[in-house]
Design a protein around this motif. Structure first.
Motif, PDB file in Angstrom:
ATOM      1  N   ASP A   1       0.823  -1.204   0.000  1.00  0.00           N
ATOM      2  CA  ASP A   1       0.000   0.000   0.000  1.00  0.00           C
ATOM      3  C   ASP A   1       0.860   1.259   0.000  1.00  0.00           C
ATOM      4  OD1 ASP A   1      -2.161   1.726   0.178  1.00  0.00           O
ATOM      5  OD2 ASP A   1      -2.284   1.558   2.348  1.00  0.00           O
ATOM      6  N   ARG A   2       1.845   1.300   0.901  1.00  0.00           N
ATOM      7  CA  ARG A   2       2.723   2.476   0.981  1.00  0.00           C
ATOM      8  C   ARG A   2       4.195   2.106   0.808  1.00  0.00           C
ATOM      9  NH1 ARG A   2       1.203   7.377   4.194  1.00  0.00           N
ATOM     10  NH2 ARG A   2       3.423   7.365   4.019  1.00  0.00           N
ATOM     11  N   ARG A   3       4.459   0.884   0.386  1.00  0.00           N
ATOM     12  CA  ARG A   3       5.825   0.367   0.262  1.00  0.00           C
ATOM     13  C   ARG A   3       6.582   0.529   1.577  1.00  0.00           C
ATOM     14  NH1 ARG A   3       7.933   1.931  -5.723  1.00  0.00           N
ATOM     15  NH2 ARG A   3       6.276   0.899  -6.827  1.00  0.00           N
ATOM     16  N   LYS A   4       5.898   0.196   2.643  1.00  0.00           N
ATOM     17  CA  LYS A   4       6.465   0.327   3.976  1.00  0.00           C
ATOM     18  C   LYS A   4       7.108  -0.992   4.387  1.00  0.00           C
ATOM     19  CE  LYS A   4       4.025   0.278   7.833  1.00  0.00           C
ATOM     20  NZ  LYS A   4       3.018   0.628   8.829  1.00  0.00           N
ATOM     21  N   ILE A   5       8.273  -0.904   5.011  1.00  0.00           N
ATOM     22  CA  ILE A   5       8.935  -2.096   5.524  1.00  0.00           C
ATOM     23  C   ILE A   5       8.210  -2.501   6.802  1.00  0.00           C
ATOM     24  CG2 ILE A   5      11.072  -3.042   6.449  1.00  0.00           C
ATOM     25  CD1 ILE A   5      12.506  -0.805   4.792  1.00  0.00           C
ATOM     26  N   VAL A   6       7.589  -3.679   6.767  1.00  0.00           N
ATOM     27  CA  VAL A   6       6.846  -4.170   7.926  1.00  0.00           C
ATOM     28  C   VAL A   6       7.780  -4.907   8.874  1.00  0.00           C
ATOM     29  CG1 VAL A   6       4.951  -5.663   8.672  1.00  0.00           C
ATOM     30  CG2 VAL A   6       4.742  -4.374   6.554  1.00  0.00           C
ATOM     31  N   ARG A   7       8.670  -5.727   8.322  1.00  0.00           N
ATOM     32  CA  ARG A   7       9.586  -6.508   9.150  1.00  0.00           C
ATOM     33  C   ARG A   7      10.779  -6.961   8.310  1.00  0.00           C
ATOM     34  NH1 ARG A   7       9.947  -8.809  13.901  1.00  0.00           N
ATOM     35  NH2 ARG A   7      10.974 -10.794  14.150  1.00  0.00           N
ATOM     36  N   PHE A   8      11.932  -7.072   8.970  1.00  0.00           N
ATOM     37  CA  PHE A   8      13.093  -7.714   8.363  1.00  0.00           C
ATOM     38  C   PHE A   8      13.831  -8.465   9.447  1.00  0.00           C
ATOM     39  CE2 PHE A   8      14.698  -3.583   9.647  1.00  0.00           C
ATOM     40  CZ  PHE A   8      15.871  -3.904  10.296  1.00  0.00           C
ATOM     41  N   ASP A   9      14.557  -9.476   9.034  1.00  0.00           N
ATOM     42  CA  ASP A   9      15.365 -10.234   9.975  1.00  0.00           C
ATOM     43  C   ASP A   9      16.489 -10.913   9.203  1.00  0.00           C
ATOM     44  OD1 ASP A   9      16.258 -11.217  12.376  1.00  0.00           O
ATOM     45  OD2 ASP A   9      14.356 -12.099  12.954  1.00  0.00           O
ATOM     46  N   VAL A  10      17.497 -11.381   9.931  1.00  0.00           N
ATOM     47  CA  VAL A  10      18.684 -11.979   9.325  1.00  0.00           C
ATOM     48  C   VAL A  10      18.938 -13.327   9.989  1.00  0.00           C
ATOM     49  CG1 VAL A  10      21.146 -11.646   8.861  1.00  0.00           C
ATOM     50  CG2 VAL A  10      19.648  -9.658   9.055  1.00  0.00           C
ATOM     51  N   THR A  11      19.301 -14.323   9.186  1.00  0.00           N
ATOM     52  CA  THR A  11      19.654 -15.641   9.711  1.00  0.00           C
ATOM     53  C   THR A  11      20.682 -16.294   8.790  1.00  0.00           C
ATOM     54  OG1 THR A  11      18.785 -17.763  10.494  1.00  0.00           O
ATOM     55  CG2 THR A  11      17.822 -16.880   8.494  1.00  0.00           C
ATOM     56  N   GLN A  12      21.369 -17.305   9.345  1.00  0.00           N
ATOM     57  CA  GLN A  12      22.286 -18.088   8.510  1.00  0.00           C
ATOM     58  C   GLN A  12      21.583 -19.292   7.905  1.00  0.00           C
ATOM     59  OE1 GLN A  12      25.764 -19.175  10.745  1.00  0.00           O
ATOM     60  NE2 GLN A  12      26.660 -17.145  10.558  1.00  0.00           N
ATOM     61  N   HIS A  13      20.463 -19.700   8.512  1.00  0.00           N
ATOM     62  CA  HIS A  13      19.764 -20.910   8.063  1.00  0.00           C
ATOM     63  C   HIS A  13      18.262 -20.644   7.974  1.00  0.00           C
ATOM     64  CE1 HIS A  13      23.539 -22.973   8.808  1.00  0.00           C
ATOM     65  NE2 HIS A  13      23.553 -22.428  10.007  1.00  0.00           N
ATOM     66  N   PRO A  14      17.775 -20.179   6.820  1.00  0.00           N
ATOM     67  CA  PRO A  14      16.333 -19.930   6.697  1.00  0.00           C
ATOM     68  C   PRO A  14      15.567 -21.248   6.567  1.00  0.00           C
ATOM     69  CG  PRO A  14      17.399 -19.512   4.613  1.00  0.00           C
ATOM     70  CD  PRO A  14      18.491 -19.834   5.595  1.00  0.00           C
ATOM     71  N   THR A  15      14.581 -21.426   7.414  1.00  0.00           N
ATOM     72  CA  THR A  15      13.728 -22.614   7.353  1.00  0.00           C
ATOM     73  C   THR A  15      12.281 -22.155   7.229  1.00  0.00           C
ATOM     74  OG1 THR A  15      13.423 -22.710   9.744  1.00  0.00           O
ATOM     75  CG2 THR A  15      15.308 -23.930   8.823  1.00  0.00           C
ATOM     76  N   ALA A  16      11.419 -23.095   6.882  1.00  0.00           N
ATOM     77  CA  ALA A  16       9.997 -22.769   6.775  1.00  0.00           C
ATOM     78  C   ALA A  16       9.442 -22.355   8.136  1.00  0.00           C
ATOM     79  CB  ALA A  16       9.223 -23.965   6.217  1.00  0.00           C
ATOM     80  N   GLY A  17       9.893 -22.976   9.196  1.00  0.00           N
ATOM     81  CA  GLY A  17       9.450 -22.615  10.542  1.00  0.00           C
ATOM     82  C   GLY A  17       9.867 -21.198  10.911  1.00  0.00           C
ATOM     83  N   TRP A  18      11.109 -20.847  10.604  1.00  0.00           N
ATOM     84  CA  TRP A  18      11.607 -19.500  10.891  1.00  0.00           C
ATOM     85  C   TRP A  18      10.826 -18.463  10.095  1.00  0.00           C
ATOM     86  CZ3 TRP A  18      14.294 -15.848   7.826  1.00  0.00           C
ATOM     87  CH2 TRP A  18      14.850 -14.778   8.535  1.00  0.00           C
ATOM     88  N   LEU A  19      10.588 -18.740   8.808  1.00  0.00           N
ATOM     89  CA  LEU A  19       9.841 -17.807   7.969  1.00  0.00           C
ATOM     90  C   LEU A  19       8.394 -17.657   8.438  1.00  0.00           C
ATOM     91  CD1 LEU A  19      11.256 -18.810   4.487  1.00  0.00           C
ATOM     92  CD2 LEU A  19      11.426 -16.562   5.544  1.00  0.00           C
ATOM     93  N   SER A  20       7.774 -18.755   8.882  1.00  0.00           N
ATOM     94  CA  SER A  20       6.390 -18.659   9.354  1.00  0.00           C
ATOM     95  C   SER A  20       6.304 -17.826  10.635  1.00  0.00           C
ATOM     96  CB  SER A  20       5.790 -20.050   9.568  1.00  0.00           C
ATOM     97  OG  SER A  20       6.446 -20.730  10.607  1.00  0.00           O
ATOM     98  N   ARG A  21       7.303 -17.925  11.500  1.00  0.00           N
ATOM     99  CA  ARG A  21       7.325 -17.087  12.706  1.00  0.00           C
ATOM    100  C   ARG A  21       7.471 -15.609  12.336  1.00  0.00           C
ATOM    101  NH1 ARG A  21      10.381 -21.342  14.500  1.00  0.00           N
ATOM    102  NH2 ARG A  21      12.333 -20.228  14.160  1.00  0.00           N
TER     103      ARG A  21
END
Length: 178
Positions: A64-84
């Motif tokens: 809608d406004r190209r607003k950053i809602v959330r960001f995070d950094v990891t060494q091992h992206p998993t489906a569980g981490w992304l769902s959280r």
């Protein structure tokens, strides 16, 4: 038919042509313009660290406004981490109607089930070179490039925690990104 040497009148062609029923479907551009209030996008990009490890940066943008809602950094992206990350980005009843994402294997069944339970419809995008489907890639690459430039101008990225702190200081969530 003329190339085959057969002459046919325009009335005959019109008689056998398929008629389009209803309104024509909307294009991606008009879909995004009309539904932008209920659309978010999730994307990931890679940042190399000083220790030659790859850090995966996840970014969720509100279209809608190209607003950053959330960001995070990891060494091992998993489906569980992304769902959280999606759950933390959209608490309670703030979830968008649509979530645009690419076809990365990191979005596994755990991610898909969580998004579905939140009442969000996933829209998997084609890869940018296969079609004209707009992607969130341009915005995330722009965000990542500027964040990487800002963090690497003073020092090398040592770890995921260091890069996350740098991103938090230089480009806080909620910033409008064009």
């Amino acid at each position: 038919m003329l190339k085959l040497g057969i002459e046919v009148s325009q009335a005959t062609v019109a008689k056998y042509m398929m008629l389009r029923r209803g309104r024509p479907s909307s294009t991606w551009r008009s879909f995004l313009r009309n539904e932008a209030v209920g659309i978010a996008a999730i994307d990931m990009f890679v940042v190399p660290s000083a220790t030659l490890r790859l850090l995966f940066v996840m970014l969720i943008l509100d279209h809608d406004r190209r607003k950053i809602v959330r960001f995070d950094v990891t060494q091992h992206p998993t489906a569980g981490w992304l769902s959280r990350q999606v759950t933390e980005a959209f608490p309670w009843d703030t979830a968008p109607r649509f979530l645009l994402r690419d076809r990365d294997v990191s979005y596994g069944s755990i991610f898909r089930k969580r998004v579905e339970a939140m009442g969000i419809t996933e829209v998997q995008q084609r890869h940018a070179h296969h079609g004209r489907t707009p992607t969130s890639r341009e915005s995330s690459v722009r965000f990542g490039g500027s964040a990487w430039t800002k963090s690497s101008s003073s020092t090398s990225t040592i770890s995921a925690a260091f890069f996350h702190r740098t991103l938090t200081i230089t480009t806080a969530p909620g910033r409008i990104f064009h």
